[in-house]
Scaffold this motif. Structure first.
Motif, PDB file in Angstrom:
ATOM      1  N   GLU A 177      45.248  42.399  43.153  1.00 24.75           N
ATOM      2  CA  GLU A 177      44.913  43.541  42.308  1.00 24.75           C
ATOM      3  C   GLU A 177      46.003  43.701  41.250  1.00 24.75           C
ATOM      4  O   GLU A 177      47.188  43.692  41.573  1.00 24.75           O
ATOM      5  CB  GLU A 177      44.818  44.816  43.151  1.00 24.75           C
ATOM      6  N   GLU A 227      35.484  39.314  46.542  1.00 26.82           N
ATOM      7  CA  GLU A 227      35.778  40.738  46.440  1.00 26.82           C
ATOM      8  C   GLU A 227      36.050  41.357  47.803  1.00 26.82           C
ATOM      9  O   GLU A 227      36.771  42.351  47.909  1.00 26.82           O
ATOM     10  CB  GLU A 227      34.606  41.469  45.782  1.00 26.82           C
ATOM     11  N   THR A 228      35.481  40.781  48.847  1.00 25.46           N
ATOM     12  CA  THR A 228      35.657  41.332  50.193  1.00 25.46           C
ATOM     13  C   THR A 228      36.837  40.705  50.928  1.00 25.46           C
ATOM     14  O   THR A 228      37.216  41.168  51.995  1.00 25.46           O
ATOM     15  CB  THR A 228      34.379  41.120  51.026  1.00 25.46           C
ATOM     16  N   SER A 284      29.281  41.541  41.464  1.00 27.77           N
ATOM     17  CA  SER A 284      29.156  42.108  42.804  1.00 27.77           C
ATOM     18  C   SER A 284      28.399  43.436  42.782  1.00 27.77           C
ATOM     19  O   SER A 284      27.500  43.669  43.603  1.00 27.77           O
ATOM     20  CB  SER A 284      30.552  42.313  43.409  1.00 27.77           C
ATOM     21  N   ASP A 285      28.744  44.291  41.834  1.00 27.01           N
ATOM     22  CA  ASP A 285      28.070  45.591  41.736  1.00 27.01           C
ATOM     23  C   ASP A 285      26.592  45.423  41.375  1.00 27.01           C
ATOM     24  O   ASP A 285      25.717  46.104  41.938  1.00 27.01           O
ATOM     25  CB  ASP A 285      28.767  46.456  40.682  1.00 27.01           C
ATOM     26  N   LYS A 301      33.698  41.363  39.685  1.00 25.21           N
ATOM     27  CA  LYS A 301      33.420  42.723  40.144  1.00 25.21           C
ATOM     28  C   LYS A 301      32.078  43.210  39.601  1.00 25.21           C
ATOM     29  O   LYS A 301      31.276  43.811  40.330  1.00 25.21           O
ATOM     30  CB  LYS A 301      34.541  43.654  39.668  1.00 25.21           C
ATOM     31  N   ARG A 360      38.390  38.643  36.834  1.00 29.53           N
ATOM     32  CA  ARG A 360      38.210  39.559  37.968  1.00 29.53           C
ATOM     33  C   ARG A 360      37.138  40.601  37.649  1.00 29.53           C
ATOM     34  O   ARG A 360      36.332  40.970  38.512  1.00 29.53           O
ATOM     35  CB  ARG A 360      39.542  40.248  38.274  1.00 29.53           C
ATOM     36  N   ALA A 361      37.099  41.078  36.402  1.00 30.19           N
ATOM     37  CA  ALA A 361      36.092  42.052  35.998  1.00 30.19           C
ATOM     38  C   ALA A 361      34.688  41.435  36.035  1.00 30.19           C
ATOM     39  O   ALA A 361      33.718  42.112  36.405  1.00 30.19           O
ATOM     40  CB  ALA A 361      36.406  42.579  34.600  1.00 30.19           C
ATOM     41  N   ILE A 376      30.919  36.494  44.944  1.00 31.03           N
ATOM     42  CA  ILE A 376      31.296  37.890  45.171  1.00 31.03           C
ATOM     43  C   ILE A 376      31.979  38.103  46.517  1.00 31.03           C
ATOM     44  O   ILE A 376      32.575  39.158  46.743  1.00 31.03           O
ATOM     45  CB  ILE A 376      30.081  38.829  45.048  1.00 31.03           C
ATOM     46  N   SER A 408      42.541  39.316  34.623  1.00 28.28           N
ATOM     47  CA  SER A 408      41.814  40.589  34.702  1.00 28.28           C
ATOM     48  C   SER A 408      40.392  40.439  34.173  1.00 28.28           C
ATOM     49  O   SER A 408      39.455  41.052  34.699  1.00 28.28           O
ATOM     50  CB  SER A 408      42.559  41.664  33.906  1.00 28.28           C
TER      51      SER A 408
END
Length: 255
Positions: A123, A115-116, A206-207, A203, A199-200, A112, A196
């Motif tokens: 993107e 993501e930072t 991470s959440d 993401k 990437r999802a 994760i 994508s």
């Protein structure tokens, strides 16, 4: 003037003449190539949609550059998820619950953190429901070209590769280049969808990891286990795993 001096002077003059002839030859070659290109553009009619030869060549170069840039981020995401799989399988082989708890936190953080790192993963826009495939690909190209500088030369070709591409396109008709662009567009569309999806996954992981911080160690241990298994058993990851060499871990090992 001595014979040696005269000989040296004559040799130097000959060298200069050879250099000048070489420069004239290069100039004539470039001029001939330019004339042939202009003649070809004049003879060829624009393709359906009104695109000129120059426009289809520019589009060809754009599609290739964006594809290379996207492939760089795709490889980062892929290696991060495959690494998570390997580490998770390794953590199941030994150690107690608290050791595995620490290991799972670390292996998730390694994924994760992409993501930072704004320079790591590009993107890409979402496709609108009624948006045609070519329009979406062009919009994605514009976004990537505008918002992302190539990382470590990602997506950029060497001078030699650019010259080879120019020479190859010069030998094609405008219709042939247009047909090649259609294939490149379709390939890039598939590439966008695959990237994508990965990437999802990252993401979502991470959440979920951030949301799990409010729980004590034991309940959180179970949550971390579920997070990792959800990623490794997802259709997106399973499709990715199907393309890797047999030496990589088996998805069943994560069950």
């Amino acid at each position: 003037m001595s014979i040696r001096s005269w000989s040296s002077s004559g040799s130097g003059g000959g060298g200069r003449r050879e250099s000048q002839r070489g420069k004239r030859g290069n100039f004539v070659g470039k001029l001939t190539q330019s004339v042939r290109r202009i003649v070809k553009e004049v003879k060829e009619d624009p393709i359906e949609g009104g695109q000129s030869r120059e426009e289809v060549i520019v589009l060809n170069e754009r599609l290739r550059k964006v594809s290379g840039l996207l492939d760089s981020s795709f490889c980062l995401a892929k290696e991060a998820l495959l690494g998570l799989h390997n580490k998770y399988d390794g953590a199941q082989e030994g150690g107690n619950v608290f050791t595995r708890y620490k290991q799972m936190k670390l292996m998730i953080k390694e994924v994760i953190r992409l993501e930072t790192q704004y320079w790591a993963l590009v993107e890409v826009p979402r496709q609108e429901k009624t948006e045609p495939l070519p329009a979406y690909v062009l919009r994605a190209c514009s976004m990537l070209e505008r918002t992302k500088a190539p990382r470590d030369g990602a997506g950029e070709e060497t001078d030699e590769e650019q010259l080879e591409l120019i020479d190859r396109l010069d030998g094609l008709t405008i219709t042939q280049i247009h047909q090649e662009n259609q294939k490149l567009t379709t390939d890039l569309y598939r590439q966008l969808k695959k990237y994508s999806a990965l990437r999802a996954l990252i993401k979502g992981l991470s959440d979920a990891y951030a949301a799990s911080k409010i729980y004590p160690a034991i309940p959180r241990y179970m949550l971390l286990t579920t997070m990792i298994r959800d990623v490794l058993h997802s259709p997106e990851y399973m499709e990715l795993y199907r393309l890797v060499p047999p030496a990589s871990p088996s998805p069943q090992a994560a069950s």
